[in-house]
Every structure is written in structure tokens, then in C-alpha cells.
Design a protein around this motif. Structure first.
Motif, PDB file in Angstrom:
ATOM      1  N   LYS A  33      29.022   3.418  -2.271  1.00  0.00           N
ATOM      2  CA  LYS A  33      28.719   4.500  -1.323  1.00  0.00           C
ATOM      3  C   LYS A  33      29.328   4.145   0.021  1.00  0.00           C
ATOM      4  O   LYS A  33      29.271   2.991   0.448  1.00  0.00           O
ATOM      5  CB  LYS A  33      27.201   4.668  -1.190  1.00  0.00           C
ATOM      6  N   HIS A  34      29.939   5.117   0.678  1.00  0.00           N
ATOM      7  CA  HIS A  34      30.487   4.885   2.020  1.00  0.00           C
ATOM      8  C   HIS A  34      30.324   6.158   2.844  1.00  0.00           C
ATOM      9  O   HIS A  34      31.016   7.143   2.620  1.00  0.00           O
ATOM     10  CB  HIS A  34      31.967   4.485   1.949  1.00  0.00           C
ATOM     11  N   GLU A  35      29.365   6.121   3.753  1.00  0.00           N
ATOM     12  CA  GLU A  35      29.189   7.215   4.712  1.00  0.00           C
ATOM     13  C   GLU A  35      30.016   6.867   5.939  1.00  0.00           C
ATOM     14  O   GLU A  35      29.752   5.882   6.623  1.00  0.00           O
ATOM     15  CB  GLU A  35      27.713   7.375   5.070  1.00  0.00           C
ATOM     16  N   ARG A  36      31.021   7.667   6.189  1.00  0.00           N
ATOM     17  CA  ARG A  36      32.013   7.328   7.201  1.00  0.00           C
ATOM     18  C   ARG A  36      31.562   7.758   8.598  1.00  0.00           C
ATOM     19  O   ARG A  36      30.739   8.661   8.755  1.00  0.00           O
ATOM     20  CB  ARG A  36      33.362   7.947   6.841  1.00  0.00           C
TER      21      ARG A  36
ATOM     22  N   GLU B  30      27.988   4.902  10.479  1.00  0.00           N
ATOM     23  CA  GLU B  30      28.636   4.453   9.241  1.00  0.00           C
ATOM     24  C   GLU B  30      27.684   3.586   8.425  1.00  0.00           C
ATOM     25  O   GLU B  30      26.876   2.837   8.966  1.00  0.00           O
ATOM     26  CB  GLU B  30      29.894   3.648   9.577  1.00  0.00           C
ATOM     27  N   SER B  31      27.771   3.699   7.107  1.00  0.00           N
ATOM     28  CA  SER B  31      27.032   2.795   6.225  1.00  0.00           C
ATOM     29  C   SER B  31      27.811   2.664   4.925  1.00  0.00           C
ATOM     30  O   SER B  31      28.538   3.579   4.526  1.00  0.00           O
ATOM     31  CB  SER B  31      25.611   3.305   5.951  1.00  0.00           C
TER      32      SER B  31
END
Length: 409
Positions: free
Chosen positions: A332-335, A382-383
Motif C-alpha cells: 500500500k502506498h498513499e502518496r 504519505e504512508s
């Protein structure tokens, strides 16, 4: 919370990296504690870190006061994990002050509880207790506990934890060595020496300075990475979405329930979804096809998350025994918002710095023991959630440090 302001001295005791900065940060925690609106969980965390900071600063009376309050809050909230962690911190405060009997009681209680109820914290309890035994002169007991902790940390696959325990093992071995004997074997310190040299010469935290600094380390890095059995390869979205979704769900639950913060990142143990993924996709075959190195199924795995602004992982080498290949898979990559650079995994290769921006489903395969790697700082908003697997080569002959280039001096 204050990890970046605390390190260890040669006796493995906590000391400030910057005394003034730690004093200021600790004052900020105490100021927040004066706010009556602070909820119980936040208050417990603040009092615990105020106590840890006081221990590192040498104010043991304040440390014991804060840590007793934190322990009471953890007990009242039936938070077993927090109870164990705080008992270990409180044991340190008493040990540093010379009150070994009380420290012994706290360490043993934390160790017993970890074995019975929180086995993923057992390595921490073992290492704290081992340092206590070492200072009491029970070097054989300290070594036995540290070796158990090292086995657990190797199974977790966290290079920083492994290096921390290896440093403690080295200290005990040095104390056990007869007068005039040589220092611990070079192989036990090789990766930590390289890591220390790398971090003294460059950092993932300041990428804008990379190109200026690379010429000074090019020769040393080239001599190191030419021995790597797997060079970094970015593999894009080749795994079944349903297996990735199951792992992502498992990772988020594990991080929320069992996550522990270490060296700027959150870690959590893998579970059935990760094991099922490795089996169903035949992960060993995927790595073999991509790298040409014939590997066994992964012997270790850990979930990793970067959830807060500024979190990063500095350049390091994994311990030589971790494996001949690593695979890091993005779940998962929340930009960040437009205008902010996304965080990336970054490697130092013979040709310079190589950033690897993983999208969900992408992975990168590399030799973590011989390729310097880390992660650049996360931007606001971001996460990212990752899983890291370690692999041994079939019919492997592990590298010996004596056959590899030593860290520059």
C-alpha cells in the motif's frame, strides 16, 4: 518519539545524541502532560518517553517517577505490551542508578510476561535482562540470553535489531575473552562497521547532497557491491491481487495491534496471509527466475510501515547471515499531495544512488548484506506498507567477512 535523540555508549547505556535537543524535547513532553485534556493513552506514552529521556539524561529520580506513572497507566488500561515495555524502561532507570535488586525484579517480570503472553516482545526483554546480567558480572548468563535474542531477531529479519543485539554479543564476548585475546571475530562486526561508515559519509535524509558526496565513496562502494549475488531489480505488479489484498489487510491489523517502532519505521510479525502468499505464488521460483540465484522459500518475513511525516531508514547493510537475497514488496502506498516528492527505497550501487519507487504490487529484489539500502523521508500525508522477505540460496556457502572488503577507516 525521541529515538533520534538517544544512542548507546560503549557500555550499551542510553546517552543523548544531542543533550540540549533532548532536554528541550523532554520539556515539550512535560508541557503537554500539563494539559488536562490529554487522553489516557497519549498520557501513558508521554510519561513513558519523559522517563526514557530522563534516564538518558542521567536524572534517575525523575525517570523513575515518570516511568512509574506510565506503568500505572498501562496496568490500568490492561495494556500488556505497554506494561512489558515500561517495566524494561523502569528496570533501566533503576539499573543505571545502581539499584540492581529492584531492576532485577522488573526485568524478570517483563521477561516472564513476554514469554507467556507477548512472544514478539521477548527479544527486547531478553536483551534488557542480558545487559543487567552483564553489569552484574554474569557474563555467561548474559551471553545465553543475547544469543536467544539474536536468534529471534534474525527470524524477524530486522537488520537494525540484529545489529543492536550483535553489538551486545560482541561486548560480552570481549569481556569474556582472556587478557591479551583478540577482539571478537571480524565477521560478527563486519556489517555494523560498514553501516557506521556509510552513515558517516551519506544519509537517506539529505538526498539533495548525494551527487556531491558520491565521488568520495565510489571506490569503496564499488569494491563492496561487486561481491553482491543479486543486484537491485524492480519487478512490477506480477502477483495475484487477491493474495496482495489479504496480506494488506493482515499487515494493517498486525501493525495496529502488535506494531513496534524501531529506527524510524513500524514493524509487525507476518501471519497466515503472508505465508500463504509465499507458498501459492512459489516466491522462491519467482526470485530465482528474476535473479538467476537458486533460492529456497523465504526463511523470514516482516511487515514494515512508514506512517508519519519525516520517517526514514538510513543507509545500512543487513547482517551477513540474513540471507543471500531480499525481496521488498509494496502492499500500500498513499502518496503525498501534489508538489511533494514521494518517499522511495534507495540503494547505493557502483554507479551511484538508485531510487526505486514501488507502487502497490511492485517489488524489488536485492542482496541486502552487500548493497547499502534505506528509505528517504516521508512527506506529509504519505504512508506506505511493505513486506520484506529473506531468502537463502540452495546449497549455499555463506560469505565469510574475511573474504569481503573491510569497512574503510
Amino acid at each position: 518519539m525521541l529515538q533520534h535523540l538517544i544512542t548507546q555508549d560503549e557500555n550499551l547505556r542510553m546517552v543523548p545524541t544531542d543533550r540540549d535537543a533532548l532536554t528541550t524535547a523532554a520539556a515539550g513532553l512535560r508541557e503537554e502532560l500539563r494539559n488536562p485534556a490529554t487522553d489516557a493513552d497519549r498520557r501513558r506514552m508521554l510519561t513513558r518517553w519523559a522517563g526514557i529521556a530522563s534516564t538518558a539524561l542521567g536524572d534517575y529520580q525523575s525517570a523513575r517517577t515518570f516511568l512509574r506513572q506510565a506503568l500505572d497507566l498501562a496496568t490500568a488500561g490492561s495494556n500488556t505490551r505497554a506494561v512489558i515495555a515500561t517495566q524494561l524502561n523502569l528496570g533501566d532507570a533503576y539499573r543505571y542508578a545502581g539499584e540492581t535488586h529492584t531492576a532485577d525484579t522488573l526485568y524478570r517480570s517483563a521477561l516472564d510476561t513476554a514469554r507467556a503472553q507477548q512472544p514478539d516482545l521477548l527479544d527486547y526483554a531478553l536483551q534488557h535482562f542480558a545487559k543487567h546480567l552483564m553489569e552484574r558480572g554474569d557474563l555467561d548468563g548474559a551471553r545465553a540470553h543475547l544469543r536467544e535474542a539474536l536468534r529471534l531477531r534474525q527470524a524477524k529479519g530486522d537488520a537494525e535489531l540484529i545489529e543492536s543485539t550483535q553489538a551486545a554479543v560482541d561486548r560480552v564476548e570481549m569481556l569474556l575473552a582472556p587478557t591479551g585475546a583478540s577482539a571478537p571475530a571480524e565477521s560478527s562486526q563486519w556489517s555494523s562497521r560498514w553501516t557506521s561508515w556509510l552513515q558517516a559519509h551519506t544519509s537517506t535524509h539529505v538526498p539533495h547532497r548525494w551527487n556531491d558526496g558520491f565521488p568520495t565513496i565510489r571506490g569503496s562502494v564499488r569494491a563492496l557491491t561487486q561481491h553482491a549475488r543479486v543486484h537491485p531489480q524492480h519487478l512490477r505488479n506480477q502477483f495475484p491481487p487477491e493474495l496482495l489484498s489479504a496480506m494488506t489487510e493482515e499487515a494493517e491489523k498486525a501493525l495496529a495491534a502488535e506494531g513496534y517502532l524501531h529506527n524510524g519505521k513500524w514493524n509487525a510479525p507476518v501471519g497466515d496471509a503472508a505465508n500463504r502468499f509465499a507458498d501459492e505464488v512459489d516466491l522462491a521460483s519467482a526470485v530465482t527466475r528474476a535473479t538467476g540465484l537458486d533460492v529456497e522459500q523465504p526463511h523470514t518475513g516482516v511487515y514494515i510501515a512508514y506512517l508519519d511525516e519525516g520517517q526514514f531508514l538510513d543507509f545500512h547493510l543487513d547482517e551477513l547471515g540474513f540471507g543471500e537475497a531480499n525481496l521488498i514488496l509494496c502492499l500500500k502506498h498513499e502518496r503525498p499531495a501534489a508538489g511533494s516528492a514521494a518517499s522511495t527505497i534507495v540503494f547505493i550501487t557502483a554507479d551511484g544512488y538508485r531510487a526505486c519507487d514501488l507502487a502497490p504490487g511492485d517489488c524489488v529484489v536485492f542482496d541486502g548484506a552487500l548493497t547499502p539500502h534505506g528509505r528517504t523521508p516521508h512527506a506529509a500525508g504519505e504512508s506506505v506498507v511493505l513486506i520484506s522477505f529473506g531468502f537463502h540460496a540452495r546449497n549455499r556457502v555463506p560469505w565469510a567477512a574475511g573474504h569481503l572488503p573491510p569497512a574503510p577507516r
